[in-house]
Design a protein around this motif. Structure first.
Motif, PDB file in Angstrom:
ATOM      1  N   ALA A   1       0.895  -1.356  -0.051  1.00 22.98           N
ATOM      2  CA  ALA A   1      -0.113   0.222   0.060  1.00 22.98           C
ATOM      3  C   ALA A   1       0.705   1.454   0.096  1.00 22.98           C
ATOM      4  N   GLY A   2       2.021   1.149   0.743  1.00 20.26           N
ATOM      5  CA  GLY A   2       2.725   2.131   0.793  1.00 20.26           C
ATOM      6  C   GLY A   2       3.531   2.531  -0.559  1.00 20.26           C
ATOM      7  N   ALA A   3       4.017   1.446  -1.210  1.00 20.04           N
ATOM      8  CA  ALA A   3       4.434   1.530  -2.455  1.00 20.04           C
ATOM      9  C   ALA A   3       3.471   2.213  -3.561  1.00 20.04           C
ATOM     10  N   SER A   4       2.197   1.682  -3.621  1.00 18.74           N
ATOM     11  CA  SER A   4       1.217   2.333  -4.221  1.00 18.74           C
ATOM     12  C   SER A   4       0.810   3.641  -4.142  1.00 18.74           C
TER      13      SER A   4
ATOM     14  N   ALA B   1       8.918   1.569   7.617  1.00 19.00           N
ATOM     15  CA  ALA B   1       9.560   2.311   8.705  1.00 19.00           C
ATOM     16  C   ALA B   1       8.245   2.732   9.825  1.00 19.00           C
ATOM     17  N   VAL B   2       7.021   3.184   9.138  1.00 17.62           N
ATOM     18  CA  VAL B   2       6.043   3.334  10.127  1.00 17.62           C
ATOM     19  C   VAL B   2       5.452   2.240  10.856  1.00 17.62           C
ATOM     20  N   VAL B   3       5.376   1.126   9.994  1.00 18.68           N
ATOM     21  CA  VAL B   3       4.885  -0.211  10.807  1.00 18.68           C
ATOM     22  C   VAL B   3       5.713  -0.687  11.989  1.00 18.68           C
ATOM     23  N   PHE B   4       7.099  -0.590  11.804  1.00 22.08           N
ATOM     24  CA  PHE B   4       7.992  -1.197  12.684  1.00 22.08           C
ATOM     25  C   PHE B   4       8.172  -0.272  13.690  1.00 22.08           C
ATOM     26  N   ALA B   5       8.069   1.112  13.462  1.00 24.15           N
ATOM     27  CA  ALA B   5       8.238   2.031  14.363  1.00 24.15           C
ATOM     28  C   ALA B   5       7.012   2.121  15.427  1.00 24.15           C
ATOM     29  N   ILE B   6       6.054   2.275  14.872  1.00 21.89           N
ATOM     30  CA  ILE B   6       4.751   2.215  15.733  1.00 21.89           C
ATOM     31  C   ILE B   6       4.520   0.839  16.359  1.00 21.89           C
ATOM     32  N   GLY B   7       4.694  -0.079  15.635  1.00 23.70           N
ATOM     33  CA  GLY B   7       4.569  -1.773  16.331  1.00 23.70           C
ATOM     34  C   GLY B   7       5.375  -2.083  17.329  1.00 23.70           C
ATOM     35  N   SER B   8       6.768  -1.269  17.284  1.00 22.18           N
ATOM     36  CA  SER B   8       7.990  -1.456  18.233  1.00 22.18           C
ATOM     37  C   SER B   8       7.577  -0.546  19.654  1.00 22.18           C
ATOM     38  N   ALA B   9       6.841   0.393  19.504  1.00 23.31           N
ATOM     39  CA  ALA B   9       6.716   1.509  20.686  1.00 23.31           C
ATOM     40  C   ALA B   9       5.917   0.834  21.610  1.00 23.31           C
ATOM     41  N   GLY B  10       6.285   1.153  22.919  1.00 23.34           N
ATOM     42  CA  GLY B  10       5.346   0.859  24.193  1.00 23.34           C
ATOM     43  C   GLY B  10       5.388  -0.694  24.305  1.00 23.34           C
ATOM     44  N   GLY B  11       6.496  -1.463  24.279  1.00 21.77           N
ATOM     45  CA  GLY B  11       6.449  -2.879  24.702  1.00 21.77           C
ATOM     46  C   GLY B  11       6.978  -3.790  23.575  1.00 21.77           C
TER      47      GLY B  11
ATOM     48  N   ALA C   1       0.951  -6.662  12.774  1.00 20.20           N
ATOM     49  CA  ALA C   1      -0.136  -7.278  12.046  1.00 20.20           C
ATOM     50  C   ALA C   1      -1.250  -6.005  11.773  1.00 20.20           C
ATOM     51  N   LEU C   2      -1.405  -5.531  13.171  1.00 19.07           N
ATOM     52  CA  LEU C   2      -2.517  -4.519  13.356  1.00 19.07           C
ATOM     53  C   LEU C   2      -2.140  -3.292  12.728  1.00 19.07           C
ATOM     54  N   THR C   3      -0.705  -2.737  13.128  1.00 16.78           N
ATOM     55  CA  THR C   3      -0.297  -1.575  12.386  1.00 16.78           C
ATOM     56  C   THR C   3      -0.284  -1.589  11.243  1.00 16.78           C
ATOM     57  N   GLY C   4       0.257  -2.704  10.308  1.00 14.66           N
ATOM     58  CA  GLY C   4       0.055  -2.995   9.033  1.00 14.66           C
ATOM     59  C   GLY C   4      -1.342  -2.995   8.281  1.00 14.66           C
ATOM     60  N   ALA C   5      -2.142  -3.338   9.193  1.00 15.98           N
ATOM     61  CA  ALA C   5      -3.528  -3.132   8.541  1.00 15.98           C
ATOM     62  C   ALA C   5      -4.040  -1.457   8.751  1.00 15.98           C
ATOM     63  N   ALA C   6      -3.600  -0.862   9.841  1.00 10.30           N
ATOM     64  CA  ALA C   6      -4.031   0.339   9.757  1.00 10.30           C
ATOM     65  C   ALA C   6      -3.456   1.286   8.718  1.00 10.30           C
ATOM     66  N   VAL C   7      -2.037   1.008   8.316  1.00 12.24           N
ATOM     67  CA  VAL C   7      -1.736   1.695   7.213  1.00 12.24           C
ATOM     68  C   VAL C   7      -2.125   1.467   5.969  1.00 12.24           C
TER      69      VAL C   7
ATOM     70  N   THR D   1      16.220  -6.771  10.644  1.00 12.19           N
ATOM     71  CA  THR D   1      14.894  -7.320  10.158  1.00 12.19           C
ATOM     72  C   THR D   1      14.219  -6.197   9.190  1.00 12.19           C
ATOM     73  N   ALA D   2      13.956  -4.994  10.196  1.00  9.64           N
ATOM     74  CA  ALA D   2      13.101  -3.954   9.380  1.00  9.64           C
ATOM     75  C   ALA D   2      13.931  -3.492   7.859  1.00  9.64           C
ATOM     76  N   VAL D   3      15.253  -3.135   8.268  1.00  9.78           N
ATOM     77  CA  VAL D   3      15.987  -2.976   7.151  1.00  9.78           C
ATOM     78  C   VAL D   3      16.024  -3.787   5.874  1.00  9.78           C
ATOM     79  N   ALA D   4      16.207  -5.200   6.229  1.00 12.06           N
ATOM     80  CA  ALA D   4      16.053  -6.086   5.142  1.00 12.06           C
ATOM     81  C   ALA D   4      14.556  -6.298   4.443  1.00 12.06           C
ATOM     82  N   VAL D   5      13.844  -6.076   5.429  1.00 12.23           N
ATOM     83  CA  VAL D   5      12.403  -6.050   4.770  1.00 12.23           C
ATOM     84  C   VAL D   5      12.157  -4.729   3.767  1.00 12.23           C
ATOM     85  N   ILE D   6      12.577  -3.816   4.301  1.00 11.45           N
ATOM     86  CA  ILE D   6      12.207  -2.511   3.526  1.00 11.45           C
ATOM     87  C   ILE D   6      13.245  -2.809   2.120  1.00 11.45           C
TER      88      ILE D   6
END
Length: 358
Positions: A123-126, A157-167, A175-181, A264-269
């Motif tokens: 979705a981000g690429a699109s 970056a957005v998914v991993f940053a938000i998904g990693s925050a707070g715990g 998965a939930l952050t990706g769905a939100a994006v 992992t985030a860098v490899a996925v990106i």
């Protein structure tokens, strides 16, 4: 005194004999070396078929002579070298990236449904490609690739940053952050497309996933990113094996979880951006080949990632060949054929996990 269930039965999700189901011995797997060699051989056959098969059939001896004894002005040889060879190379590069990134995502998130599409990278690429077409007038595949790469990178970056925050980045949070994006970007894409017919006409060809219209200059621009992503995936593989045992166990065995998740985030990106830039946001391909690799290679991510890369390349090149012959003289995009292959895998996976949950 309460009798404890044996460990072998307690570890089974269905409760083993306690659920009244007969114990099934695991099916013997073929040696990994044999599976990998057979997969590489299939990839070679797929590439050869890609060079020879299409609306204009080219004999195999002419395919060989197109490289061993080129003749200026020979139409069949020009078709092989100028049109079909770039498609085959693009298919190998993009398919390998799709397969590898899905395996890395499934290992890192411990989510068997993890896929670049699920985490919002497509979705981000699109969204980036739509913006490039609408506001910057970009109209060529070579121009699309950098915006698709940047869009996938920004979404990751957005998914991993938000998904990693707070715990920490748990599978559910990612998965939930990706769905939100996805939920946030999809309406924006639709809004632009319904207001600009010219953008829609250019975007729809890229969005379905295709190997046509890409030249060798596209592959030359992006192959270093693929190599870098695969190197990072190889570094991650033994750490993913330990993380599969749980974060606490992995930390106790010396895995630095923060560093591993950053890599992992860098490899996925890099891998997702490369794949999407090369072939468009092809859905379900990575998911299907990652599970096929897991069924053949077991739980060792060193083997799973390598096999998924080879299988991804094979499936994408084969899908492109099938798309050329199902409705001649027209062509069906490789992304559509790959989705037809991947959808039954997703349905079977959901049904199997749903049955296990009950």
């Amino acid at each position: 005194m309460v009798q404890r269930m044996p460990v072998a039965e307690r570890s089974r999700p269905d409760g083993g004999a306690a659920a009244g189901r007969p114990h099934r011995a695991p099916r013997p797997r073929a040696p990994f070396g044999v599976v990998l060699a057979a997969s590489v051989a299939l990839l070679g056959l797929a590439v050869l078929a890609s060079l020879a098969i299409g609306s204009r059939a080219v004999p195999f001896d002419v395919v060989w002579s197109a490289f061993s004894a080129p003749v200026d002005g020979d139409t069949d040889q020009l078709v092989v070298r100028e049109l079909r060879l770039p498609r085959a190379i693009i298919g190998v590069l993009a398919g390998a990236a799709f397969g590898a990134v899905a395996s890395v995502l499934q290992g890192a998130t411990r989510n068997p449904l993890a896929d670049p599409g699920l985490l919002g990278l497509n979705a981000g690429a699109s969204l980036a490609v739509v913006a490039a077409i609408t506001f910057l007038g970009v109209s060529t595949p070579l121009g699309f690739i950098w915006f698709a790469f940047a869009g996938a990178a920004a979404a990751a970056a957005v998914v991993f940053a938000i998904g990693s925050a707070g715990g920490g980045a748990t599978p559910a949070r990612l998965a939930l952050t990706g769905a939100a994006v996805m939920a946030a970007t999809t309406p924006l894409i639709t809004l632009v497309l319904i207001r600009d017919l010219a953008t829609l006409n250019q975007y729809r060809f890229w969005s379905v996933g295709s190997l046509a219209g890409r030249g060798l200059e596209t592959a030359a621009a992006l192959w270093p990113f693929l190599v870098a992503g695969l190197v990072l995936a190889a570094w991650l593989a033994p750490r993913l094996n330990l993380m599969a045992l749980g974060d606490d166990v992995a930390r106790g065995l010396g895995v630095r979880l923060g560093v591993t998740r950053l890599v992992t985030a860098v490899a996925v990106i890099v891998l997702a951006g490369t794949a999407t830039s090369l072939a468009g946001p092809i859905a379900l391909l990575g998911l299907a080949v990652a599970h096929a690799a897991g069924a053949s290679a077991g739980g060792d991510y060193r083997r799973r990632i390598a096999l998924a890369a080879v299988l991804g390349a094979t499936v994408l090149v084969t899908a492109d060949v099938i798309g050329r012959v199902v409705a001649p003289p027209a062509e069906l995009e490789a992304g559509i054929v790959a989705a037809v292959v991947g959808a039954p895998v997703l349905i079977a996976l959901v049904r199997r996990r749903g049955g296990a949950a009950t």
